[in-house]
Scaffold this motif. Structure first.
Motif, PDB file in Angstrom:
ATOM      1  N   GLU A  81       0.904  -1.206   0.033  1.00 28.40           N
ATOM      2  CA  GLU A  81       0.175  -0.099  -0.469  1.00 28.40           C
ATOM      3  C   GLU A  81       0.611   1.418   0.191  1.00 28.40           C
ATOM      4  O   GLU A  81       0.438   2.678  -0.585  1.00 28.40           O
ATOM      5  N   ILE A  84       2.463   1.675  -2.600  1.00 26.74           N
ATOM      6  CA  ILE A  84       1.454   1.998  -4.152  1.00 26.74           C
ATOM      7  C   ILE A  84       1.265   3.347  -4.318  1.00 26.74           C
ATOM      8  O   ILE A  84       1.246   4.243  -4.851  1.00 26.74           O
ATOM      9  N   ALA A 106       0.817  -3.314  -6.233  1.00 24.04           N
ATOM     10  CA  ALA A 106      -0.195  -3.720  -6.133  1.00 24.04           C
ATOM     11  C   ALA A 106      -0.745  -5.600  -6.171  1.00 24.04           C
ATOM     12  O   ALA A 106      -0.834  -6.161  -5.729  1.00 24.04           O
ATOM     13  N   GLY A 110      -2.070  -7.428  -3.666  1.00 19.51           N
ATOM     14  CA  GLY A 110      -3.202  -7.868  -3.943  1.00 19.51           C
ATOM     15  C   GLY A 110      -3.329  -9.463  -2.693  1.00 19.51           C
ATOM     16  O   GLY A 110      -4.332 -10.060  -2.832  1.00 19.51           O
ATOM     17  N   LYS A 143      -6.479  -3.790  -5.697  1.00 16.18           N
ATOM     18  CA  LYS A 143      -5.132  -3.514  -5.831  1.00 16.18           C
ATOM     19  C   LYS A 143      -5.226  -4.747  -7.377  1.00 16.18           C
ATOM     20  O   LYS A 143      -4.015  -4.444  -7.706  1.00 16.18           O
TER      21      LYS A 143
END
Length: 177
Positions: A81, A84, A106, A110, A143
């Motif tokens: 996170e 990102i 991501a 994910g 994600k």
């Protein structure tokens, strides 16, 4: 430079978390049987101790078996996170590898979120409220969709995102998806 190091950290954190997840859940589900004298694995396999206190972390040596599941997955997810957010702030002119780095972060975020959604009845993400496995899996799907939006990322990363998104869709009962 720094963005690549950040994403490499996400990849390594997820790799460690996944190895712990595979061993721990394999023992819990009796899909992995320890035949050595390794007391910690044998004890987990017999279910006589607290399965996951959440305090276990990934070892810093080649030795595996810290049996942390929740904390390592949350670390990998949180690192993803963060990566990102940081990478999203740059333009491709400043960071030419942005699509690859963003997609890689991501995908790993994910998968970490997917495993948390599959393994736990409730989840807290980033200090928010308790959410259901379904809600957790929907975050994971976001994600994978973000990764797939990076169309110039390497095919291997995009394929990993497709597999991850399909897995989440199966978890959610979306057989057509």
């Amino acid at each position: 430079g720094t963005a690549a190091i950040l994403v490499n950290g996400v990849v390594v954190d997820f790799a460690c978390a996944f190895s712990e997840y595979v061993m721990a859940t394999g023992l819990w589900a009796d899909e992995f049987n320890n035949s050595s004298g390794w007391r910690e694995a044998s004890t987990w396999g017999t279910r006589v101790n607290d399965y996951d206190s959440g305090r276990g972390t990934c070892p810093v040596t080649a030795f595996r078996g810290g049996f942390g599941v929740y904390l390592p997955l949350q670390i990998a997810r949180g690192q993803g996170e963060t990566a990102i957010k940081v990478i999203s702030d740059f333009s491709e002119g400043v960071l030419p590898a942005k699509p690859t780095l963003l997609a890689t972060a991501a995908v790993h975020a994910g998968y970490a979120t997917t495993l948390l959604g599959e393994a736990y009845c409730e989840m807290v993400l980033d200090g928010g409220p308790l959410i259901t496995p379904r809600e957790t899996l929907l975050v994971a799907a976001e994600k994978f969709t973000l990764a797939l939006a990076q169309t110039s990322a390497p095919a291997a990363v995009l394929n990993a995102a497709r597999v991850g998104r399909a897995r989440v869709r199966l978890d959610l009962g979306n057989m057509a998806g």
